[in-house]
Scaffold this motif. Structure first.
Motif, PDB file in Angstrom:
ATOM      1  N   LYS A  15       1.198  -1.273  -0.119  1.00 53.39           N
ATOM      2  CA  LYS A  15       0.162   0.209  -0.109  1.00 53.39           C
ATOM      3  C   LYS A  15       1.144   1.261   0.011  1.00 53.39           C
ATOM      4  CE  LYS A  15      -3.849  -1.840   1.927  1.00 53.39           C
ATOM      5  NZ  LYS A  15      -4.469  -1.775   3.293  1.00 53.39           N
ATOM      6  N   GLU A  16       2.140   0.779   0.704  1.00 47.42           N
ATOM      7  CA  GLU A  16       2.798   2.212   0.977  1.00 47.42           C
ATOM      8  C   GLU A  16       3.788   2.750  -0.768  1.00 47.42           C
ATOM      9  OE1 GLU A  16       7.519   3.634   3.220  1.00 47.42           O
ATOM     10  OE2 GLU A  16       5.511   2.669   3.606  1.00 47.42           O
ATOM     11  N   LEU A  17       3.448   1.413  -1.311  1.00 51.32           N
ATOM     12  CA  LEU A  17       5.002   1.503  -2.247  1.00 51.32           C
ATOM     13  C   LEU A  17       3.451   1.991  -3.557  1.00 51.32           C
ATOM     14  CD1 LEU A  17       6.991   1.070  -3.770  1.00 51.32           C
ATOM     15  CD2 LEU A  17       5.738  -1.404  -4.660  1.00 51.32           C
ATOM     16  N   LEU A  18       2.075   1.817  -3.400  1.00 53.26           N
ATOM     17  CA  LEU A  18       0.979   2.232  -4.340  1.00 53.26           C
ATOM     18  C   LEU A  18       1.367   3.325  -4.239  1.00 53.26           C
ATOM     19  CD1 LEU A  18      -1.263  -0.558  -4.603  1.00 53.26           C
ATOM     20  CD2 LEU A  18       0.068   0.430  -6.633  1.00 53.26           C
ATOM     21  N   THR A  19       0.303   4.040  -3.464  1.00 55.02           N
ATOM     22  CA  THR A  19       0.507   5.396  -2.592  1.00 55.02           C
ATOM     23  C   THR A  19       1.446   6.800  -2.917  1.00 55.02           C
ATOM     24  OG1 THR A  19      -0.369   5.357  -0.256  1.00 55.02           O
ATOM     25  CG2 THR A  19       0.918   7.085  -0.532  1.00 55.02           C
ATOM     26  N   LYS A  20       3.048   5.818  -2.983  1.00 53.94           N
ATOM     27  CA  LYS A  20       3.692   6.422  -3.627  1.00 53.94           C
ATOM     28  C   LYS A  20       3.981   6.913  -5.004  1.00 53.94           C
ATOM     29  CE  LYS A  20       7.832   5.970   0.054  1.00 53.94           C
ATOM     30  NZ  LYS A  20       9.260   5.237  -0.291  1.00 53.94           N
ATOM     31  N   SER A  21       2.528   5.755  -6.489  1.00 54.67           N
ATOM     32  CA  SER A  21       3.257   5.906  -7.267  1.00 54.67           C
ATOM     33  C   SER A  21       1.673   6.276  -7.543  1.00 54.67           C
ATOM     34  CB  SER A  21       2.363   4.157  -7.753  1.00 54.67           C
ATOM     35  OG  SER A  21       4.003   3.724  -7.319  1.00 54.67           O
ATOM     36  N   LYS A  22       0.461   7.113  -6.936  1.00 58.48           N
ATOM     37  CA  LYS A  22      -0.626   7.622  -6.719  1.00 58.48           C
ATOM     38  C   LYS A  22      -1.699   6.662  -6.555  1.00 58.48           C
ATOM     39  CE  LYS A  22       1.392  11.038  -8.786  1.00 58.48           C
ATOM     40  NZ  LYS A  22       1.869  12.950  -9.983  1.00 58.48           N
ATOM     41  N   ASP A  23      -1.522   5.410  -6.696  1.00 55.32           N
ATOM     42  CA  ASP A  23      -2.239   4.391  -6.658  1.00 55.32           C
ATOM     43  C   ASP A  23      -2.750   4.139  -8.311  1.00 55.32           C
ATOM     44  OD1 ASP A  23      -2.393   3.683  -4.116  1.00 55.32           O
ATOM     45  OD2 ASP A  23      -3.957   6.338  -3.810  1.00 55.32           O
ATOM     46  N   ASP A  24      -1.333   4.234  -8.558  1.00 51.53           N
ATOM     47  CA  ASP A  24      -1.600   4.649  -9.691  1.00 51.53           C
ATOM     48  C   ASP A  24      -0.591   2.745 -10.903  1.00 51.53           C
ATOM     49  OD1 ASP A  24      -1.801   3.913 -13.364  1.00 51.53           O
ATOM     50  OD2 ASP A  24      -2.167   6.258 -13.304  1.00 51.53           O
ATOM     51  N   ILE A  25      -1.202   1.985 -11.226  1.00 54.40           N
ATOM     52  CA  ILE A  25      -0.140   0.948 -11.509  1.00 54.40           C
ATOM     53  C   ILE A  25       1.034   1.118 -13.083  1.00 54.40           C
ATOM     54  CG2 ILE A  25      -0.004  -1.685 -12.723  1.00 54.40           C
ATOM     55  CD1 ILE A  25      -1.173  -1.582  -9.633  1.00 54.40           C
ATOM     56  N   SER A  26       0.083   2.206 -13.778  1.00 51.18           N
ATOM     57  CA  SER A  26       0.969   2.488 -15.286  1.00 51.18           C
ATOM     58  C   SER A  26       2.145   3.201 -14.465  1.00 51.18           C
ATOM     59  CB  SER A  26       0.485   3.503 -15.746  1.00 51.18           C
ATOM     60  OG  SER A  26      -0.904   2.464 -16.217  1.00 51.18           O
ATOM     61  N   GLU A  27       2.140   4.318 -13.027  1.00 49.99           N
ATOM     62  CA  GLU A  27       2.806   4.565 -12.750  1.00 49.99           C
ATOM     63  C   GLU A  27       4.017   4.214 -11.679  1.00 49.99           C
ATOM     64  OE1 GLU A  27       3.627   8.433 -12.656  1.00 49.99           O
ATOM     65  OE2 GLU A  27       1.890   8.180 -14.173  1.00 49.99           O
ATOM     66  N   LEU A  28       3.343   2.833 -11.716  1.00 47.11           N
ATOM     67  CA  LEU A  28       4.593   2.339 -11.032  1.00 47.11           C
ATOM     68  C   LEU A  28       5.605   1.841 -11.605  1.00 47.11           C
ATOM     69  CD1 LEU A  28       5.201   0.516  -8.110  1.00 47.11           C
ATOM     70  CD2 LEU A  28       3.825  -1.125  -8.487  1.00 47.11           C
ATOM     71  N   ALA A  29       4.463   1.126 -12.355  1.00 52.96           N
ATOM     72  CA  ALA A  29       6.141   0.767 -13.557  1.00 52.96           C
ATOM     73  C   ALA A  29       6.738   1.806 -14.293  1.00 52.96           C
ATOM     74  CB  ALA A  29       4.854   0.127 -15.154  1.00 52.96           C
ATOM     75  N   LYS A  30       6.529   3.197 -14.438  1.00 52.44           N
ATOM     76  CA  LYS A  30       7.776   3.925 -14.221  1.00 52.44           C
ATOM     77  C   LYS A  30       9.003   4.433 -13.323  1.00 52.44           C
ATOM     78  CE  LYS A  30       4.583   7.254 -16.948  1.00 52.44           C
ATOM     79  NZ  LYS A  30       3.886   8.161 -16.600  1.00 52.44           N
ATOM     80  N   LEU A  31       8.563   3.744 -12.223  1.00 49.35           N
ATOM     81  CA  LEU A  31       9.703   3.790 -10.781  1.00 49.35           C
ATOM     82  C   LEU A  31      10.909   2.520 -11.836  1.00 49.35           C
ATOM     83  CD1 LEU A  31       7.983   3.560  -7.775  1.00 49.35           C
ATOM     84  CD2 LEU A  31       8.688   6.003  -9.069  1.00 49.35           C
ATOM     85  N   SER A  32      12.282   3.083 -11.208  1.00 47.85           N
ATOM     86  CA  SER A  32      13.412   2.007 -11.730  1.00 47.85           C
ATOM     87  C   SER A  32      13.639   1.746 -10.395  1.00 47.85           C
ATOM     88  CB  SER A  32      14.642   3.175 -11.645  1.00 47.85           C
ATOM     89  OG  SER A  32      14.436   3.779 -10.828  1.00 47.85           O
ATOM     90  N   LEU A  33      13.904   0.601 -10.214  1.00 43.68           N
ATOM     91  CA  LEU A  33      15.019  -0.347  -9.351  1.00 43.68           C
ATOM     92  C   LEU A  33      15.007   0.227  -7.925  1.00 43.68           C
ATOM     93  CD1 LEU A  33      16.410  -3.370 -11.016  1.00 43.68           C
ATOM     94  CD2 LEU A  33      13.974  -3.440 -10.266  1.00 43.68           C
ATOM     95  N   LYS A  34      15.575   2.033  -8.142  1.00 44.25           N
ATOM     96  CA  LYS A  34      16.251   2.537  -7.659  1.00 44.25           C
ATOM     97  C   LYS A  34      15.037   2.939  -6.651  1.00 44.25           C
ATOM     98  CE  LYS A  34      21.295   2.979  -8.230  1.00 44.25           C
ATOM     99  NZ  LYS A  34      22.434   4.013  -9.005  1.00 44.25           N
ATOM    100  N   GLU A  35      14.262   2.959  -7.082  1.00 43.25           N
ATOM    101  CA  GLU A  35      13.342   4.798  -6.873  1.00 43.25           C
ATOM    102  C   GLU A  35      12.243   3.317  -6.273  1.00 43.25           C
ATOM    103  OE1 GLU A  35      12.580   7.631  -9.824  1.00 43.25           O
ATOM    104  OE2 GLU A  35      12.090   6.056 -10.451  1.00 43.25           O
ATOM    105  N   LEU A  36      11.984   2.481  -6.692  1.00 42.74           N
ATOM    106  CA  LEU A  36      11.190   1.327  -5.927  1.00 42.74           C
ATOM    107  C   LEU A  36      12.081   0.483  -4.967  1.00 42.74           C
ATOM    108  CD1 LEU A  36      10.336  -1.050  -8.808  1.00 42.74           C
ATOM    109  CD2 LEU A  36       8.904   0.026  -7.518  1.00 42.74           C
ATOM    110  N   MET A  37      13.544   0.773  -4.408  1.00 40.72           N
ATOM    111  CA  MET A  37      14.058   0.462  -2.882  1.00 40.72           C
ATOM    112  C   MET A  37      14.584   1.217  -1.584  1.00 40.72           C
ATOM    113  SD  MET A  37      17.118  -1.574  -5.284  1.00 40.72           S
ATOM    114  CE  MET A  37      18.534  -1.684  -3.358  1.00 40.72           C
ATOM    115  N   LYS A  38      13.364   2.639  -3.039  1.00 40.38           N
ATOM    116  CA  LYS A  38      13.109   3.863  -1.485  1.00 40.38           C
ATOM    117  C   LYS A  38      12.442   3.742  -0.311  1.00 40.38           C
ATOM    118  CE  LYS A  38      15.242   7.069  -4.418  1.00 40.38           C
ATOM    119  NZ  LYS A  38      14.747   8.997  -5.064  1.00 40.38           N
TER     120      LYS A  38
END
Length: 229
Positions: free
Chosen positions: A53-76
């Motif tokens: 949920k925290e990861l999705l919140t950072k992606s504005k609850d949008d899977i398309s936005e989540l897909a744009k994150l780099s590995l380093k950004e995911l690991m934050k």
């Protein structure tokens, strides 16, 4: 010392995404529950669903936005290490490829058919990409080629390379496409001139440029639909 890490097996029945999927199928799970399955376990203070949920919140609850994150950004996100970031990125890429494969099997009949294919390929790119779909006589896609990748504001497409690839893949029809990371769907004067140049050159080789598609998060723009091809 007893391990205090919260795992899926320790949750109440209704909160176990894996068990819920087995009982009700994947359609019954929320995005956070699906991602929790990929994550596997949470931290000492958060469950896997909480981390998701925290990861999705950072992606504005949008899977398309989540897909744009780099590995380093995911690991934050606390609870997402390298292995979990790689797993999430791989799952999102599989989803994108599945959509592309489904389009490849079908005959292209409208601009929407090919636009959705390109959107799946390019909409998550943060830089401009120029790609070409090469179609056979039945208007099925023989091959997709990324011709060039540029910066945020533009890229270069060489007509000679585009037509050389068309000959290599026995193309009869050609669909040009590029994305606009800015979100705008309006073609530039340069876009129009390049399209005309490639179209005129293709005619000499008995090929047709049947469309030029611009895609962004806002949707798509079809030169053919707008009558300017």
């Amino acid at each position: 010392m007893q391990d205090t890490k919260t795992t899926i097996k320790q949750w109440a029945q209704d909160d176990r995404p894996r068990e819920k999927l087995l009982l009700k199928g994947p359609d019954a799970l929320s995005n956070s529950e699906l991602i929790a399955i990929l994550i596997g376990s949470g931290t000492s203070k958060k469950s896997a669903v909480d981390v998701a949920k925290e990861l999705l919140t950072k992606s504005k609850d949008d899977i398309s936005e989540l897909a744009k994150l780099s590995l380093k950004e995911l690991m934050k996100t606390n609870g997402i290490g390298e292995a979990r970031a790689v797993t999430i990125a791989a799952a999102l890429e599989l989803g994108r490829r599945r959509k592309s494969v489904e389009t490849l099997k079908n005959t292209v009949k409208t601009s929407a058919d090919i636009a959705h294919f390109f959107m799946a390929q390019l909409q998550d790119k943060l830089h401009e990409v120029f790609a070409v779909a090469y179609l056979n006589r039945a208007n099925k896609i023989n091959h997709l080629e990324v011709i060039s990748e540029g910066g945020i504001t533009g890229t270069v497409a060489d007509p000679r390379i585009i037509l050389k690839k068309a000959l290599e893949h026995n193309a009869v029809n050609i669909v040009l496409c590029h994305n606009h990371p800015s979100g705008s769907l309006k073609p530039s004067r340069a876009d129009e001139l390049l399209t005309r140049k490639i179209k005129e050159a293709a005619v000499l080789l008995d090929m047709n440029v049947i469309d030029h598609i611009i895609v962004s998060e806002e949707g798509y723009y079809s030169f053919a639909d707008e009558g300017i091809l």
